[in-house]
Design a protein around this motif. Structure first.
Motif, short mmCIF file in Angstrom:
data_model
loop_
_atom_site.label_atom_id
_atom_site.label_comp_id
_atom_site.label_asym_id
_atom_site.label_seq_id
_atom_site.Cartn_x
_atom_site.Cartn_y
_atom_site.Cartn_z
N ASP A 144 -68.70 40.94 59.81
CA ASP A 144 -69.60 42.02 60.22
C ASP A 144 -70.78 42.20 59.27
O ASP A 144 -71.67 43.02 59.53
CB ASP A 144 -68.83 43.35 60.36
N ASN A 201 -64.84 51.23 62.69
CA ASN A 201 -63.64 50.44 62.96
C ASN A 201 -62.35 51.11 62.51
O ASN A 201 -61.25 50.63 62.82
CB ASN A 201 -63.76 49.04 62.35
N THR A 221 -55.51 39.17 63.48
CA THR A 221 -56.36 39.97 64.39
C THR A 221 -56.32 41.44 64.00
O THR A 221 -55.23 42.02 63.85
CB THR A 221 -55.98 39.76 65.88
N VAL A 222 -57.49 42.03 63.86
CA VAL A 222 -57.59 43.41 63.38
C VAL A 222 -57.08 44.39 64.44
O VAL A 222 -56.10 45.12 64.23
CB VAL A 222 -59.05 43.73 62.98
N THR A 223 -57.71 44.39 65.62
CA THR A 223 -57.26 45.35 66.64
C THR A 223 -55.88 44.96 67.18
O THR A 223 -55.11 45.83 67.60
CB THR A 223 -58.27 45.49 67.80
N ASP A 232 -54.87 37.83 73.89
CA ASP A 232 -53.55 37.24 74.11
C ASP A 232 -52.53 37.66 73.05
O ASP A 232 -51.34 37.79 73.35
CB ASP A 232 -53.66 35.70 74.16
N GLN A 233 -52.98 37.88 71.81
CA GLN A 233 -52.02 38.24 70.75
C GLN A 233 -51.51 39.68 70.92
O GLN A 233 -50.37 39.97 70.58
CB GLN A 233 -52.66 38.08 69.36
N ILE A 239 -65.07 33.29 61.96
CA ILE A 239 -64.25 34.22 62.77
C ILE A 239 -64.64 34.18 64.24
O ILE A 239 -63.78 34.12 65.12
CB ILE A 239 -64.38 35.68 62.24
N ARG A 281 -63.34 36.24 72.53
CA ARG A 281 -62.52 37.37 72.09
C ARG A 281 -61.34 37.71 73.03
O ARG A 281 -61.26 38.83 73.56
CB ARG A 281 -63.40 38.61 71.86
N PRO A 282 -60.42 36.76 73.21
CA PRO A 282 -59.26 37.08 74.06
C PRO A 282 -58.34 38.12 73.41
O PRO A 282 -58.48 38.41 72.22
CB PRO A 282 -58.54 35.73 74.17
C1 LIG Z 1 -63.16 47.67 66.58
C2 LIG Z 1 -62.95 46.67 65.49
O1 LIG Z 1 -62.19 46.89 64.58
N1 LIG Z 1 -63.70 45.57 65.55
C3 LIG Z 1 -63.59 44.57 64.51
C4 LIG Z 1 -62.39 43.71 64.78
O2 LIG Z 1 -62.58 43.12 66.06
P1 LIG Z 1 -61.33 42.43 66.78
O3 LIG Z 1 -60.08 43.14 66.40
O4 LIG Z 1 -61.67 42.34 68.21
O5 LIG Z 1 -61.34 41.01 66.11
P2 LIG Z 1 -60.04 40.12 65.79
O6 LIG Z 1 -59.66 40.32 64.36
O7 LIG Z 1 -59.02 40.42 66.82
O8 LIG Z 1 -60.60 38.66 66.02
C5 LIG Z 1 -60.46 37.61 65.09
C6 LIG Z 1 -60.43 36.30 65.82
O9 LIG Z 1 -59.20 36.19 66.53
C7 LIG Z 1 -59.41 35.87 67.89
N2 LIG Z 1 -58.36 36.54 68.69
C8 LIG Z 1 -58.08 37.86 68.48
C9 LIG Z 1 -57.09 38.50 69.20
C10 LIG Z 1 -56.37 37.78 70.15
O10 LIG Z 1 -55.48 38.29 70.84
N3 LIG Z 1 -56.67 36.47 70.34
C11 LIG Z 1 -57.65 35.82 69.64
O11 LIG Z 1 -57.89 34.63 69.83
C12 LIG Z 1 -60.82 36.43 68.18
O12 LIG Z 1 -61.40 35.83 69.31
C13 LIG Z 1 -61.53 36.11 66.89
O13 LIG Z 1 -61.96 34.78 66.89
O14 LIG Z 1 -62.29 42.71 63.78
C14 LIG Z 1 -63.41 41.82 63.74
C15 LIG Z 1 -63.12 40.77 62.68
O15 LIG Z 1 -63.11 41.33 61.42
C16 LIG Z 1 -64.69 42.59 63.45
O16 LIG Z 1 -65.78 41.72 63.58
C17 LIG Z 1 -64.85 43.74 64.43
O17 LIG Z 1 -65.90 44.57 63.98
#
Ligand SMILES: CC(=O)N[C@H]1[C@@H](OP(=O)(O)OP(=O)(O)OC[C@H]2O[C@@H](n3ccc(=O)[nH]c3=O)[C@H](O)[C@@H]2O)O[C@H](CO)[C@@H](O)[C@@H]1O
Ligand SMILES: C=C(OP(=O)(O)O)C(=O)O
Length: 416
Positions: free
Chosen positions: A304, A23, A162-164, A124-125, A326, A121-122
């Motif tokens: 994770d 990650n 949100t991480v990514t 939108d953010q 999460i 996993r949208p």
């Molecule tokens: C490549 C990578 O780094 N993957 C990690 C990253 O995934 P990833 O970055 O995809 O996970 P997010 O932190 O974004 O997700 C957290 C929550 O926010 C929600 N959400 C997120 C973005 C958005 O635009 N809208 C929204 O609703 C997701 O559906 C979820 O319920 O963090 C997750 C949470 O620690 C980890 O499980 C993944 O291993």
């Protein structure tokens, strides 16, 4: 499709070298799109996701060369500003090309990732943040089309952590005009690792490691060298393995300071750990004790690691409760563990686990990355033979897991 065949009941003994973090490596590779200079990366893990990312980046015109854990990237001749569906569908982290391409070239076309086994996993953010930075975004035919003349710094507050999302906006903001403030930013160590690389490339970022990142945009970034941070999830997965099977292992090339909560829980389980420099020695004698927890963002308990701890709880001497906050569908391993003789019931987002005296091997199916790892742990603790199907999920995020585990005494083989 490859399978893993595991005969349980073997205690683990020996040394395992931890790889670089998936990650952290994935966003860091995408940072190669932000500069025409050379990025020299080391400790890049040998994962299927890394291979996929390098293929995707290569398709943009980014020059990629790889020699084991060393990867060199050069973004001097990028001419295709796209992440096609065929790549994104196999790896959600492909969305991380959106921010860098848009910020540097003013344009990007990236397939929407869609849902996956663990939740909807949208993104939108990511989109909301880039729009706030001045991008025009349309969604058509399953693709995000993003355009801008020049991104302009602003204050962005994401609805959730949100991480990514944080990583995409952070990379975009480094080349925006003026100041960007990212509030409610993710504090995961992998975000920090990316931020440290960006600073080495000439970015101006304050608040690294906090939930408020302030970025002063610069006209361009230059090349840099960077070693990817150790994989805390791989580390904790092997610690759970020894907690479940018993034994004595030394994990090298890792870090303890980014695993506080997981290590506390492992101490509660009964694992004896001694940290020295970049190594952790872990020893386990008797039956594990049950541990209850709820997953949260860093520095809380990592989602994770939820499945791997669940595997340990299945054979613990007592009951435990695990709440997943999460992702809405991250209990796919439960039915498979119950097929091995575990006693787990789900109510809403909480799993109730009654530790059983023994698990017994059976054919099971891996459904996602960490579910696969949890089944490997459960199978190593079970009596008799387990065959795990669909281990391509495991290969996405673990570097030769069966090779590392068989070197410390596990009876585990890959069947091609
Ligand atoms: C490549 C990578 O780094 N993957 C990690 C990253 O995934 P990833 O970055 O995809 O996970 P997010 O932190 O974004 O997700 C957290 C929550 O926010 C929600 N959400 C997120 C973005 C958005 O635009 N809208 C929204 O609703 C997701 O559906 C979820 O319920 O963090 C997750 C949470 O620690 C980890 O499980 C993944 O291993
Ligand atoms: C969910 C995970 O990864 P990804 O975001 O790449 O699907 C994970 O690493 O457990």
């Amino acid at each position: 499709m490859d399978k893993l065949q595991i005969v349980g009941g073997k205690r683990l003994k020996g040394k395992i070298a931890i790889s670089g973090a998936k990650n952290a490596a994935l966003p860091i590779l995408c940072a190669g799109l932000l500069t025409a200079g050379d990025l020299e990366l080391t400790n890049v893990p040998g994962l299927h996701d890394v291979k996929t990312m390098l293929t995707l980046l290569g398709q943009t015109g980014l020059k990629v060369s790889r020699d084991g854990e060393r990867v060199t990237l050069n973004g001097g001749a990028i001419d295709k500003l796209e992440a096609p569906y065929e790549m994104v569908k196999t790896m959600r982290a492909s969305i991380l090309v959106l921010g860098p391409l848009l910020a540097r070239f003013g344009e990007a076309k990236v397939s929407l990732p869609g849902g996956c086994a663990i939740g909807s996993r949208p993104v939108d953010q990511h989109i909301k943040g880039l729009q706030a930075l001045g991008a025009e975004i349309t969604i058509e035919g399953g693709y995000i089309y993003a355009k801008c003349k020049k991104l302009r710094g602003t204050r962005i507050v994401t609805d959730m952590i949100t991480v990514t999302g944080t990583e995409n906006l952070l990379m975009a903001a480094t080349l925006a005009e003026g100041e960007t403030v990212l509030e409610n930013a993710a504090r995961e160590p992998e975000v920090t690792d990316l931020a440290n690389l960006l600073v080495a490339m000439g970015a101006k970022i304050e608040g690294i490691g906090t939930d408020r990142l302030t970025i002063q945009g610069v006209p361009e970034l230059h090349g840099a060298s960077h070693a990817v941070i150790a994989d805390r999830i791989e580390t904790a997965t092997f610690l759970c393995a020894v907690a479940a099977t018993g034994g004595d292992i030394l994990l090298t090339n890792t870090r303890c300071d980014i695993l506080d909560v997981a290590l506390d829980k492992l101490r509660e389980v009964g694992l004896i750990m001694t940290a020295a420099g970049d190594s952790i020695r872990a020893q386990m004698g008797g039956r594990p004790k049950p541990v209850s927890f709820r997953t949260t963002e860093y520095p809380g308990f990592p989602t994770d690691m939820q499945a791997q701890f669940m595997a340990v709880n299945t054979i613990a001497g007592g009951t435990s409760r695990v709440t997943e906050t999460i992702f809405e569908n991250r209990f796919m391993h439960v039915q498979e563990m119950n097929r091995l003789g575990a006693s787990i019931q789900i109510e809403g987002n909480t799993a109730f686990i009654r530790g059983v005296d023994k698990l017994v091997g059976a054919p099971v199916m891996a459904t996602d990355l960490r579910a696969s790892a949890s089944l490997v742990i459960a199978a190593m603790a079970a009596q008799g033979q387990t065959v795990i199907e669909r281990i391509y999920h495991l290969d996405r995020g673990y570097d030769r897991m069966e090779v590392k585990l068989s070197a410390v005494g596990a009876d585990i083989v890959r069947i091609k």
